[in-house]
Design an enzyme around this catalytic site. Structure first.
Site, PDB file in Angstrom:
ATOM      1  N   LYS A 157      71.628  60.361  57.564  1.00  0.00           N
ATOM      2  CA  LYS A 157      71.395  59.185  58.397  1.00  0.00           C
ATOM      3  C   LYS A 157      70.539  58.202  57.606  1.00  0.00           C
ATOM      4  CE  LYS A 157      68.194  57.815  60.902  1.00  0.00           C
ATOM      5  NZ  LYS A 157      68.253  56.354  60.541  1.00  0.00           N
ATOM      6  N   CYS A 167      55.760  53.482  48.796  1.00  0.00           N
ATOM      7  CA  CYS A 167      54.737  54.395  49.306  1.00  0.00           C
ATOM      8  C   CYS A 167      53.688  54.725  48.262  1.00  0.00           C
ATOM      9  CB  CYS A 167      55.385  55.664  49.834  1.00  0.00           C
ATOM     10  SG  CYS A 167      56.501  56.461  48.669  1.00  0.00           S
ATOM     11  N   GLU A 175      58.489  63.294  53.033  1.00  0.00           N
ATOM     12  CA  GLU A 175      57.716  62.427  52.133  1.00  0.00           C
ATOM     13  C   GLU A 175      57.345  61.204  52.954  1.00  0.00           C
ATOM     14  OE1 GLU A 175      56.788  59.319  50.111  1.00  0.00           O
ATOM     15  OE2 GLU A 175      58.860  59.407  49.419  1.00  0.00           O
ATOM     16  N   GLU A 223      47.804  51.638  55.864  1.00  0.00           N
ATOM     17  CA  GLU A 223      48.768  51.352  54.805  1.00  0.00           C
ATOM     18  C   GLU A 223      49.302  49.927  54.967  1.00  0.00           C
ATOM     19  OE1 GLU A 223      52.659  53.482  52.733  1.00  0.00           O
ATOM     20  OE2 GLU A 223      52.326  53.764  54.886  1.00  0.00           O
TER      21      GLU A 223
END
Length: 480
Positions: A176, A283, A249, A384
């Site tokens: 997906k 990231c 992750e 973040e």
């Protein structure tokens, strides 16, 4: 194999529309233009994909390692052959500059090449027994059907980083992709050459419905996910109900530490390259830049110069190094972090605002930004960013900065600039992160393990460890 617009589900070797007939538009974030239509799959389509993967599993897991390696090698060659087309599509669909897209396709192909070889290195061991009439042997066997959920920021390399080891191990998969970037996945799979049912694709704007169908199925034995920490925690919790193998992750909040013995100019150049990679939507991008006070002014001045040279615009235009953010919500987050920092006393040295570029209708451009004198109480020091904002904080003491760097729930990547070998080793050992770059802004490779600790994830992707996530160990005891 070919597909028509709106027929982007790939199930049991066939391109097809969603059972419901629903479609959704795919847009260019730079312009807002619709560039394609994707099938809007749901739980019914997902269950069909799971069933196809389950049917294909016995034959694929029974194929020889050399047969699986040959499929990956063919996919690698095709990806490199079609590199320009894939990169052009990625730039339109995701927004990153064309040069960055070309680099990503090459990186994605590296995973196919690496795991083509790792497929042939799957082996067991013999273990001595205390009994003279007994022998122990271990076998490494595929976990089974894999649910792979990939993000929009690296829509091709994250896909091969998951599918390549699954294919190499003898697993079958249901993929997906993110609804912002489904067409990259479609084009990649079109000529990969895998047998019917080995890889299946469900494009959707219903991630919850599709995700639940994958996680509730007892047939699916593993989840691999790249995305936000909040979603990763939720998926891992749901996967626990059927005791699936999980590798995730997740988010990062990378510190970038510049010690007084480092060259501040070189460090600033490195910081600019990794901070504004993919418009900051990576990231591993440094979120907190800590610079020793003795070299602070030189570092900030150099970083300001580097930022001034960055050109913002459509990714397919020459010289552009900063593309659009993925959507309006991402831009709003940048504005909120800058406003909070400014209100709390940070200096906006460069940027800090939304941009209108070339008269485009897309409103997702944000100026590459430099914030100086950032403090721990500011939002950007805790949250973040995932965008083009470099936040710089001075420090005085090694122990102080290591404590600040570790003061986060995240633990993906960290960076250290120093010319003192003892300090490099000492600090690297103290940093609680899965990856550390020492005078290096790119500590990643298909041949190296990628992943974090704490809220940044579970498991590793890439390297020889990457295939372990897709294999179970079976012990065989033989009485002789």
């Amino acid at each position: 194999m070919t597909h028509e617009p709106g027929q982007t589900l790939y199930i049991d070797g066939q391109w097809r529309p969603a059972e419901s007939g629903r479609v959704f538009p795919v847009t260019d974030p730079a312009t807002g233009d619709v560039i394609g239509q994707a099938a809007d799959g749901d739980a019914t389509d997902t269950r069909a994909a799971i069933a196809a993967a389950d049917r294909a599993l016995p034959a694929w897991s029974g194929a020889t390692a050399y047969e699986r390696a040959a499929v990956l090698a063919k996919a690698d060659a095709l990806m490199r052959e079609r590199r320009k087309d894939l990169a052009a599509l990625m730039t339109r669909e995701q927004g990153k500059p064309l040069k960055a897209s070309m680099n990503e396709v090459a990186y994605a192909a590296d995973f196919l090449a690496w795991f083509a070889e790792e497929a042939k290195r799957i082996g067991g061991v013999t273990i001595p027994s205390a009994r003279a009439d007994q022998r122990f042997v271990t076998m490494r066997q595929p976990v089974g059907v894999v649910a792979a959920i990939t993000p929009w920021n690296y829509p091709i390399s994250m896909l091969t980083r998951k599918l390549a080891p699954a294919i190499a191990a003898g697993c079958t998969s249901v993929l997906k992709p993110a609804d912002q970037t489904p067409l990259c996945a479609v084009q990649l799979l079109a000529d990969a050459g895998v047998p019917a049912g080995v890889v299946n694709l469900v494009t959707t704007t219903r991630p919850g419905e599709v995700g639940d169908a994958l996680l509730e199925s007892p047939v699916v034995r593993k989840l691999t996910f790249t995305g936000s920490t909040a979603v990763g925690k939720m998926l891992a919790a749901k996967a626990g109900a059927t005791l699936k193998r999980v590798s995730v992750e997740l988010g990062g909040h990378a510190p970038f530490i510049v010690f007084p013995d480092a060259d501040p100019v070189r460090a600033a150049k490195g910081a600019a390259l990794v901070k504004f990679l993919n418009t900051g939507q990576a990231c591993i991008s440094p979120n907190r830049i800590y610079v020793h006070r003795s070299v602070y002014d030189t570092f900030v001045a150099t970083l300001e110069q580097r930022i001034a040279a960055l050109r913002v615009g459509r990714g397919d235009h020459d010289g552009v190094s900063i593309g659009p953010l993925i959507d309006e919500r991402a831009v709003a987050k940048m504005e909120a972090q800058v406003l909070d920092a400014r209100t709390r006393g940070a200096r906006v040295v460069a940027g800090g605002e939304r941009l209108q570029v070339d008269g485009l209708d897309g409103t997702t451009f944000f100026a590459p930004t430099l914030l100086a004198d950032v403090t721990p109480d500011m939002l950007i020091s805790r949250e973040e960013t995932f965008g083009p904002i470099a936040a710089v904080t001075p420090f005085d003491d090694e122990d102080e900065v290591v404590a600040r760097a570790n003061d986060t729930e995240y633990g993906l990547a960290a960076y250290v600039y120093t010319n003192d070998l003892s300090r490099a080793i000492r600090v690297t050992e103290k940093l609680r992160f899965g990856m550390v770059g020492v005078n290096d802004i790119n500590p990643t490779s298909a041949a190296a393990p990628f992943g974090g600790i704490k809220a940044s994830g579970l498991g590793r992707e890439g390297g020889y460890e990457g295939i372990d996530e897709y294999l179970d160990t079976k012990l065989v005891g033989i009485s002789v």
